[in-house]
Write a protein that holds these residues in place. Structure first.
Motif, PDB file in Angstrom:
ATOM      1  N   LEU A 185      -7.824  -9.308   6.060  1.00  0.00           N
ATOM      2  CA  LEU A 185      -8.568  -8.317   6.837  1.00  0.00           C
ATOM      3  C   LEU A 185      -9.716  -8.961   7.599  1.00  0.00           C
ATOM      4  O   LEU A 185     -10.029  -8.537   8.726  1.00  0.00           O
ATOM      5  N   GLU A 186     -10.347  -9.969   7.035  1.00  0.00           N
ATOM      6  CA  GLU A 186     -11.390 -10.691   7.763  1.00  0.00           C
ATOM      7  C   GLU A 186     -10.816 -11.378   8.998  1.00  0.00           C
ATOM      8  O   GLU A 186     -11.429 -11.366  10.078  1.00  0.00           O
ATOM      9  N   ALA A 187      -9.634 -11.978   8.838  1.00  0.00           N
ATOM     10  CA  ALA A 187      -9.000 -12.653   9.972  1.00  0.00           C
ATOM     11  C   ALA A 187      -8.657 -11.663  11.081  1.00  0.00           C
ATOM     12  O   ALA A 187      -8.834 -11.951  12.270  1.00  0.00           O
ATOM     13  N   ILE A 188      -8.171 -10.478  10.702  1.00  0.00           N
ATOM     14  CA  ILE A 188      -7.816  -9.459  11.695  1.00  0.00           C
ATOM     15  C   ILE A 188      -9.068  -8.951  12.401  1.00  0.00           C
ATOM     16  O   ILE A 188      -9.106  -8.835  13.630  1.00  0.00           O
ATOM     17  N   ALA A 189     -10.122  -8.657  11.634  1.00  0.00           N
ATOM     18  CA  ALA A 189     -11.363  -8.165  12.236  1.00  0.00           C
ATOM     19  C   ALA A 189     -11.973  -9.212  13.164  1.00  0.00           C
ATOM     20  O   ALA A 189     -12.463  -8.887  14.253  1.00  0.00           O
ATOM     21  N   ASP A 190     -11.935 -10.488  12.747  1.00  0.00           N
ATOM     22  CA  ASP A 190     -12.494 -11.560  13.580  1.00  0.00           C
ATOM     23  C   ASP A 190     -11.737 -11.702  14.895  1.00  0.00           C
ATOM     24  O   ASP A 190     -12.311 -12.073  15.925  1.00  0.00           O
ATOM     25  N   SER A 191     -10.446 -11.412  14.869  1.00  0.00           N
ATOM     26  CA  SER A 191      -9.628 -11.555  16.075  1.00  0.00           C
ATOM     27  C   SER A 191      -9.898 -10.449  17.085  1.00  0.00           C
ATOM     28  O   SER A 191      -9.564 -10.578  18.264  1.00  0.00           O
ATOM     29  N   GLY A 192     -10.467  -9.335  16.614  1.00  0.00           N
ATOM     30  CA  GLY A 192     -10.692  -8.201  17.497  1.00  0.00           C
ATOM     31  C   GLY A 192      -9.444  -7.426  17.820  1.00  0.00           C
ATOM     32  O   GLY A 192      -9.458  -6.536  18.669  1.00  0.00           O
ATOM     33  N   GLN A 193      -8.343  -7.758  17.162  1.00  0.00           N
ATOM     34  CA  GLN A 193      -7.075  -7.065  17.402  1.00  0.00           C
ATOM     35  C   GLN A 193      -6.752  -6.214  16.184  1.00  0.00           C
ATOM     36  O   GLN A 193      -6.380  -6.741  15.144  1.00  0.00           O
ATOM     37  N   GLY A 194      -6.935  -4.928  16.333  1.00  0.00           N
ATOM     38  CA  GLY A 194      -6.750  -4.049  15.200  1.00  0.00           C
ATOM     39  C   GLY A 194      -5.510  -3.197  15.309  1.00  0.00           C
ATOM     40  O   GLY A 194      -4.779  -3.230  16.292  1.00  0.00           O
ATOM     41  N   SER A 195      -5.299  -2.393  14.271  1.00  0.00           N
ATOM     42  CA  SER A 195      -4.162  -1.490  14.190  1.00  0.00           C
ATOM     43  C   SER A 195      -4.676  -0.129  13.764  1.00  0.00           C
ATOM     44  O   SER A 195      -5.397  -0.012  12.776  1.00  0.00           O
ATOM     45  N   PHE A 196      -4.319   0.929  14.521  1.00  0.00           N
ATOM     46  CA  PHE A 196      -4.773   2.251  14.098  1.00  0.00           C
ATOM     47  C   PHE A 196      -3.927   2.739  12.929  1.00  0.00           C
ATOM     48  O   PHE A 196      -4.352   3.594  12.157  1.00  0.00           O
ATOM     49  N   LEU A 197      -2.717   2.206  12.795  1.00  0.00           N
ATOM     50  CA  LEU A 197      -1.877   2.526  11.651  1.00  0.00           C
ATOM     51  C   LEU A 197      -1.890   1.311  10.732  1.00  0.00           C
ATOM     52  O   LEU A 197      -1.150   0.354  10.939  1.00  0.00           O
ATOM     53  N   ALA A 198      -2.742   1.349   9.726  1.00  0.00           N
ATOM     54  CA  ALA A 198      -2.863   0.240   8.777  1.00  0.00           C
ATOM     55  C   ALA A 198      -2.700   0.817   7.376  1.00  0.00           C
ATOM     56  O   ALA A 198      -3.537   1.615   6.938  1.00  0.00           O
ATOM     57  N   VAL A 199      -1.645   0.439   6.695  1.00  0.00           N
ATOM     58  CA  VAL A 199      -1.286   1.051   5.418  1.00  0.00           C
ATOM     59  C   VAL A 199      -1.360   0.012   4.309  1.00  0.00           C
ATOM     60  O   VAL A 199      -0.768  -1.065   4.399  1.00  0.00           O
ATOM     61  N   LEU A 200      -2.084   0.368   3.261  1.00  0.00           N
ATOM     62  CA  LEU A 200      -2.254  -0.504   2.100  1.00  0.00           C
ATOM     63  C   LEU A 200      -1.715   0.226   0.878  1.00  0.00           C
ATOM     64  O   LEU A 200      -2.039   1.403   0.658  1.00  0.00           O
ATOM     65  N   LYS A 201      -0.885  -0.428   0.094  1.00  0.00           N
ATOM     66  CA  LYS A 201      -0.382   0.217  -1.122  1.00  0.00           C
ATOM     67  C   LYS A 201       0.029  -0.823  -2.143  1.00  0.00           C
ATOM     68  O   LYS A 201       0.390  -1.953  -1.803  1.00  0.00           O
ATOM     69  N   ARG A 202      -0.034  -0.424  -3.390  1.00  0.00           N
ATOM     70  CA  ARG A 202       0.371  -1.298  -4.488  1.00  0.00           C
ATOM     71  C   ARG A 202       1.856  -1.124  -4.744  1.00  0.00           C
ATOM     72  O   ARG A 202       2.388  -0.008  -4.744  1.00  0.00           O
ATOM     73  N   CYS A 203       2.541  -2.232  -4.975  1.00  0.00           N
ATOM     74  CA  CYS A 203       3.949  -2.200  -5.368  1.00  0.00           C
ATOM     75  C   CYS A 203       4.049  -2.405  -6.878  1.00  0.00           C
ATOM     76  O   CYS A 203       3.202  -3.066  -7.482  1.00  0.00           O
ATOM     77  N   GLY A 204       5.086  -1.859  -7.466  1.00  0.00           N
ATOM     78  CA  GLY A 204       5.269  -1.984  -8.904  1.00  0.00           C
ATOM     79  C   GLY A 204       6.146  -3.170  -9.265  1.00  0.00           C
ATOM     80  O   GLY A 204       6.456  -4.024  -8.428  1.00  0.00           O
ATOM     81  N   ASN A 205       6.569  -3.207 -10.525  1.00  0.00           N
ATOM     82  CA  ASN A 205       7.354  -4.341 -11.026  1.00  0.00           C
ATOM     83  C   ASN A 205       8.805  -3.980 -11.296  1.00  0.00           C
ATOM     84  O   ASN A 205       9.497  -4.692 -12.038  1.00  0.00           O
ATOM     85  N   ILE A 206       9.287  -2.876 -10.696  1.00  0.00           N
ATOM     86  CA  ILE A 206      10.692  -2.483 -10.876  1.00  0.00           C
ATOM     87  C   ILE A 206      11.552  -3.331  -9.945  1.00  0.00           C
ATOM     88  O   ILE A 206      11.421  -3.260  -8.722  1.00  0.00           O
ATOM     89  N   ALA A 207      12.428  -4.119 -10.503  1.00  0.00           N
ATOM     90  CA  ALA A 207      13.258  -5.019  -9.706  1.00  0.00           C
ATOM     91  C   ALA A 207      14.344  -4.239  -8.978  1.00  0.00           C
ATOM     92  O   ALA A 207      14.938  -3.309  -9.514  1.00  0.00           O
ATOM     93  N   SER A 208      14.600  -4.630  -7.741  1.00  0.00           N
ATOM     94  CA  SER A 208      15.683  -4.032  -6.964  1.00  0.00           C
ATOM     95  C   SER A 208      16.983  -4.764  -7.255  1.00  0.00           C
ATOM     96  O   SER A 208      16.974  -5.965  -7.551  1.00  0.00           O
ATOM     97  N   PRO A 209      18.126  -4.074  -7.142  1.00  0.00           N
ATOM     98  CA  PRO A 209      19.400  -4.782  -7.271  1.00  0.00           C
ATOM     99  C   PRO A 209      19.686  -5.688  -6.082  1.00  0.00           C
ATOM    100  O   PRO A 209      20.545  -6.562  -6.151  1.00  0.00           O
ATOM    101  N   GLY A 210      18.963  -5.504  -4.969  1.00  0.00           N
ATOM    102  CA  GLY A 210      19.235  -6.262  -3.759  1.00  0.00           C
ATOM    103  C   GLY A 210      18.763  -7.703  -3.820  1.00  0.00           C
ATOM    104  O   GLY A 210      17.696  -7.998  -4.383  1.00  0.00           O
ATOM    105  N   LEU A 211      19.527  -8.604  -3.226  1.00  0.00           N
ATOM    106  CA  LEU A 211      19.182 -10.030  -3.232  1.00  0.00           C
ATOM    107  C   LEU A 211      17.924 -10.322  -2.430  1.00  0.00           C
ATOM    108  O   LEU A 211      17.131 -11.186  -2.798  1.00  0.00           O
TER     109      LEU A 211
END
Length: 374
Positions: A269-295
């Motif tokens: 986030l510091e790198a993005i703010a320093d660049s002056g190039q932002g995103s109005f749609l910025a989504v942050l979320k935690r992922c869990g530890n449930i493994a997917s069957p996909g490779l």
């Protein structure tokens, strides 16, 4: 594949739907919600097709509880060159089942699929919303609330700096316990034309981000609303991508392992703010530890950051800096949203790519696959 748009079989006792691959998630919801069922996992748009959701192994706001879309695919029909349609499941052609989930459409054409839904009592969502002042507060809220709710996500102001780096709005939600089972059929708005230049710039972003953060409550506030604004806020505006002008935009999504997530997210986030190039749609979320069957499934136990940037020449420099941070942290980028990932980064982050290459349908390839496996 939208021509493959028929439902084949439904079981409202068990909550299973078998449909052709071109059926959209919105079309599945239109028939399942009145029967008291909802998608087990949904991405941020209901306009994705069933086949597309499987091929990219999409995830949603409840990854910490239910894993990816692929965790709820019971079986699928895969058309391969000179082999006809194979029925693939954990017990039938399991190698094609695991390689097709998250396989980016390279193992064959998904003709149909059968998925498991989750039961609901109403189509409404009970949510709790609170704004937070910095990245540390996000991780505290996530640790406190994620395990108590089905859905969890945050919007962040990626232009905020200093002590406010990572400030944003935290949202958790659950399917309401009472109410009606109605499909949201309100008319959509539409962006009627593509302006010659992007409407997203530093001035508009700073104004929007500051306003959006301040209009949300400083104390936890509960509310009830329809499912569509909660899951699919951008779906209410058709052709919303046109606001970026004729040059369009690029998406950037990464996931950072738990052990270093807070420190690395702060650096990103510091790198993005320093660049002056932002995103109005910025989504942050935690992922869990449930493994997917996909490779080649994208999520890992950690924190995901998703951003949209107006297309500019300066993005090359910014993305290179972000990529270096992600690489050093042991994180990875999301192939479904990528237009720039290097082959070295891809092959390191997804070591099972060689197994997918061995199972790739010889008649299929993509620009992405050529770029990252060359």
């Amino acid at each position: 594949m939208r021509a493959l748009n028929r439902f084949i079989q439904v079981d409202w006792q068990q909550g299973t739907v078998q449909a052709e691959a071109g059926v959209t998630l919105a079309e599945i919801l239109a028939i399942s919600i009145p029967q008291g069922w909802f998608l087990s996992v949904t991405p941020g748009t209901q306009f994705a097709t069933l086949g597309g959701a499987i091929a990219n192994d999409v995830h949603g706001k409840n990854h910490h509880l239910r894993g990816t879309f692929g965790n709820h695919v019971r079986r699928l029909g895969l058309l391969r060159h000179n082999e006809g349609v194979l029925t693939c499941s954990p017990t039938e052609h399991p190698e094609f089942y695991t390689s097709t989930i998250g396989g980016l459409g390279l193992t064959g054409i998904i003709v149909w699929a059968e998925i498991q839904l989750i039961p609901i009592r109403t189509s409404q969502i009970d949510s709790t919303v609170v704004r937070f002042g910095n990245l540390g507060e996000f991780f505290s809220l996530s640790a406190e609330l994620d395990h108590q709710h089905e859905y969890s996500v945050a919007w962040i102001d990626c232009l905020a700096k200093g002590t406010q780096t990572g400030r944003g709005v935290f949202i958790v939600g659950d399917h309401a316990r009472y109410g009606s089972l109605e499909v949201d059929e309100r008319a959509k708005l539409s962006m009627p034309l593509t302006p010659p230049v992007s409407l997203i710039n530093n001035l508009s972003l700073q104004a929007f981000n500051n306003m959006y953060w301040r209009v949300h409550p400083a104390q936890s506030t509960r509310k009830r609303g329809d499912y569509e604004p909660f899951f699919y806020p951008l779906d209410r505006i058709l052709h919303w991508n046109r606001i970026y002008g004729r040059r369009g935009f690029q998406q950037y999504q990464c996931v950072i392992p738990d052990a270093v997530a807070e420190v690395v997210m702060h650096e990103l986030l510091e790198a993005i703010a320093d660049s002056g190039q932002g995103s109005f749609l910025a989504v942050l979320k935690r992922c869990g530890n449930i493994a997917s069957p996909g490779l080649l499934s994208f999520p890992l136990p950690g924190t995901s950051l998703a951003l949209d940037f107006p297309q500019k020449a300066d993005l090359v420099r910014l993305f290179a800096r972000l990529d270096a941070i992600v690489r050093e942290s042991g994180g990875r980028l999301y192939p479904a949203k990528d237009a720039h990932m290097t082959g070295g980064d891809f092959r390191k982050a997804y070591p099972a790519w060689e197994r997918l290459e061995a199972l790739r349908d010889p008649s299929l390839n993509s620009h992405f696959w050529k770029r990252v496996t060359a």
